[in-house]
Design a protein around this motif. Sequence first.
Motif, mmCIF file in Angstrom:
data_model
loop_
_atom_site.group_PDB
_atom_site.id
_atom_site.type_symbol
_atom_site.label_atom_id
_atom_site.label_comp_id
_atom_site.label_asym_id
_atom_site.label_seq_id
_atom_site.Cartn_x
_atom_site.Cartn_y
_atom_site.Cartn_z
ATOM 1 N N SER A 90 -6.725 -2.703 3.068
ATOM 2 C CA SER A 90 -5.830 -1.764 3.758
ATOM 3 C C SER A 90 -5.421 -0.601 2.862
ATOM 4 O O SER A 90 -4.872 0.381 3.351
ATOM 5 N N GLY A 91 -5.722 -0.709 1.567
ATOM 6 C CA GLY A 91 -5.327 0.370 0.665
ATOM 7 C C GLY A 91 -6.470 1.279 0.261
ATOM 8 O O GLY A 91 -6.299 2.493 0.127
ATOM 9 N N ASP A 92 -7.659 0.699 0.073
ATOM 10 C CA ASP A 92 -8.790 1.487 -0.436
ATOM 11 C C ASP A 92 -9.748 1.929 0.662
ATOM 12 O O ASP A 92 -10.717 2.637 0.394
ATOM 13 N N ARG A 94 -10.375 3.780 4.350
ATOM 14 C CA ARG A 94 -9.831 4.669 5.370
ATOM 15 C C ARG A 94 -10.161 4.033 6.711
ATOM 16 O O ARG A 94 -11.339 3.908 7.050
ATOM 17 N N GLN A 103 -2.320 4.367 8.415
ATOM 18 C CA GLN A 103 -1.838 4.734 7.086
ATOM 19 C C GLN A 103 -2.315 3.692 6.072
ATOM 20 O O GLN A 103 -2.195 2.492 6.301
ATOM 21 N N GLN A 104 -2.854 4.183 4.968
ATOM 22 C CA GLN A 104 -3.331 3.264 3.939
ATOM 23 C C GLN A 104 -2.145 2.718 3.159
ATOM 24 O O GLN A 104 -1.193 3.446 2.877
ATOM 25 N N SER A 106 -1.445 -0.414 0.017
ATOM 26 C CA SER A 106 -1.970 -1.543 -0.755
ATOM 27 C C SER A 106 -1.119 -2.772 -0.454
ATOM 28 O O SER A 106 -0.021 -2.669 0.064
ATOM 29 N N ASP A 221 -10.850 6.903 -2.116
ATOM 30 C CA ASP A 221 -11.162 5.776 -1.237
ATOM 31 C C ASP A 221 -12.521 5.159 -1.567
ATOM 32 O O ASP A 221 -13.375 5.800 -2.171
ATOM 33 N N GLY A 407 2.381 1.893 6.894
ATOM 34 C CA GLY A 407 1.377 1.109 6.182
ATOM 35 C C GLY A 407 1.623 -0.394 6.241
ATOM 36 O O GLY A 407 0.691 -1.186 6.097
ATOM 37 N N THR A 410 -0.431 -1.626 8.892
ATOM 38 C CA THR A 410 -1.854 -1.668 8.526
ATOM 39 C C THR A 410 -2.149 -2.965 7.773
ATOM 40 O O THR A 410 -3.128 -3.663 8.056
ATOM 41 N N ARG A 448 -1.296 8.038 2.289
ATOM 42 C CA ARG A 448 -1.454 6.846 1.455
ATOM 43 C C ARG A 448 -0.065 6.431 1.010
ATOM 44 O O ARG A 448 0.743 7.254 0.641
#
Length: 451
Positions: A90-92, A94, A103-104, A106, A221, A407, A410, A448
């Motif tokens: 979910s962080g790295d 897209r 929204q990204q 981590s 990303d 996020g 996400t 992010r």
Amino acid sequence: MNDMYTHDRAVVLGASMAGLLAARVLSETFREVIVIERDELPTGSAHRRGVPQGRHIHGLMGRGQQILDELFPGFGADLVARGAPALDQSGDARLYLGGHRLQQASGGSTVISASRPLIESYVRERIRQLSGVELVDRHDAVGFTTAHGRVTGVEVIGRADGSAAETIAADLVVDATGRGSRTPRWLAALGYPLPAVDRISADIAYTTVVLRLRHDALGHDRAIIAPPAPGQTRGGGLAEIENGCHILTLMGILGDRPPATVNDILDYAKSLPVPDIYESVYDAEPMTDPVRIRFPSSERHRYEQLARYPDRLIVLGDALCSFNPIYGQGMSVAAMEALALREALAGGRIPSARQVMRALATAVDVPWQLAAGGDLAFDGVAGKRTTTVRLANAYIRRLHAAAVEDGRLTVAFMRVAGLVDPPTALFRPAIAARAFRQHRGMPSSKSRSTA
Ligand SMILES: Cc1cc2nc3c(=O)[nH]c(=O)nc-3n(C[C@H](O)[C@H](O)[C@H](O)COP(=O)(O)OP(=O)(O)OC[C@H]3O[C@@H](n4cnc5c(N)ncnc54)[C@H](O)[C@@H]3O)c2cc1C
């Protein structure tokens, strides 16, 4: 003789992910595990004929990563050492889901992003190190032997010229021969009923090419995941894999077919609802020729419902249930099934095959519901839309829209999609409150956060 073993010989048919993972857990309780594989098994990471899907993007979900780390300690670190990136899903990545860019953030699952041959070859290597497990390649399983209502062995034929059929006796037989499994046909020939098959036809097509991208094409990303969504029959996935390469898979659903040549691929990429993939790959260097595959339908064989079923026969992996690949569940579900098999054998005796098939059906239930629910969100996919499916899909649409600015949503969604958390996690009050919070809509700028 080693006292830790409670049974003599298990035979596994198919040395792909499901067969290898089954062999791993069987090696804990069987003195001898023989894995029969039709293909010649390579020593390193290489494509093989029996796994044509291996040329396409193969995302490992969070739960699959956890189980592979448990069954093969060091799995993740070893693959990183072999050049594969570890990425926070979910962080790295897209993520464009349901027409929204999430929204990204981590804090989700960290998984290894590798080509399918690298993952499989690593697992195969670790299996080869287990005492008591033998991989027998270039042999075709052609049937079962049975006596008194139980499977007693398998018939195999070597692929070398002039090979004769031989029978391998077994206390347990595991069919992991994939989607083309001939178990229904073999059972029918022995007078057993055929299992019912639940089928959902989304008519998926993939075209894949491995690329070398210009430096920084993806910025910070490591992947762009933009699968087809309701109202959009086209999608794609671009992910960094080992050795600094990226794998690009273009997807079409409901009859939309990505093309076969590099030039046409670029046009298709340009036609996607989001520009990111095309903008990342338009000047990339192709490292392979494009390859295509079609996946007409997800199929779940309901062996657990059969009134008559022979003992000592287990069917798992894609032979039991093969999912729409867009959700990336297959390897992770094979890993979950291996754990279910291990648990079923933990009592020190071989449980009835029907009992094991029921346990495997339970392992498959949630992933099947997630995939079926996702497919039924597309109007063109035939199938019964129960009130639960409609409500769940409406809620997921809402959650995706809210995740554009949140996020935490996400992360929560990816943990469920990654089979780490149960779907009920998305209905917890803290998550539901965020999903229903008023939001401004999809932002145009890249976002992010570290929620
Ligand atoms: C296009 C596509 C993309 C996918 N993407 C993903 C993804 O992103 N993430 C994910 O987790 N999963 C993905 N999957 C699913 C994943 O590939 C499978 O779920 C996974 O490989 C487990 O399958 P399996 O081991 O049961 O069967 P398979 O991988 O199909 O392997 C079956 C094995 O049995 C052997 N065999 C067949 N018949 C015989 C016989 N008679 N005798 C001996 N050997 C035999 C074959 O040679 C092969 O080695 C995807 C699938 C497809 C089709």
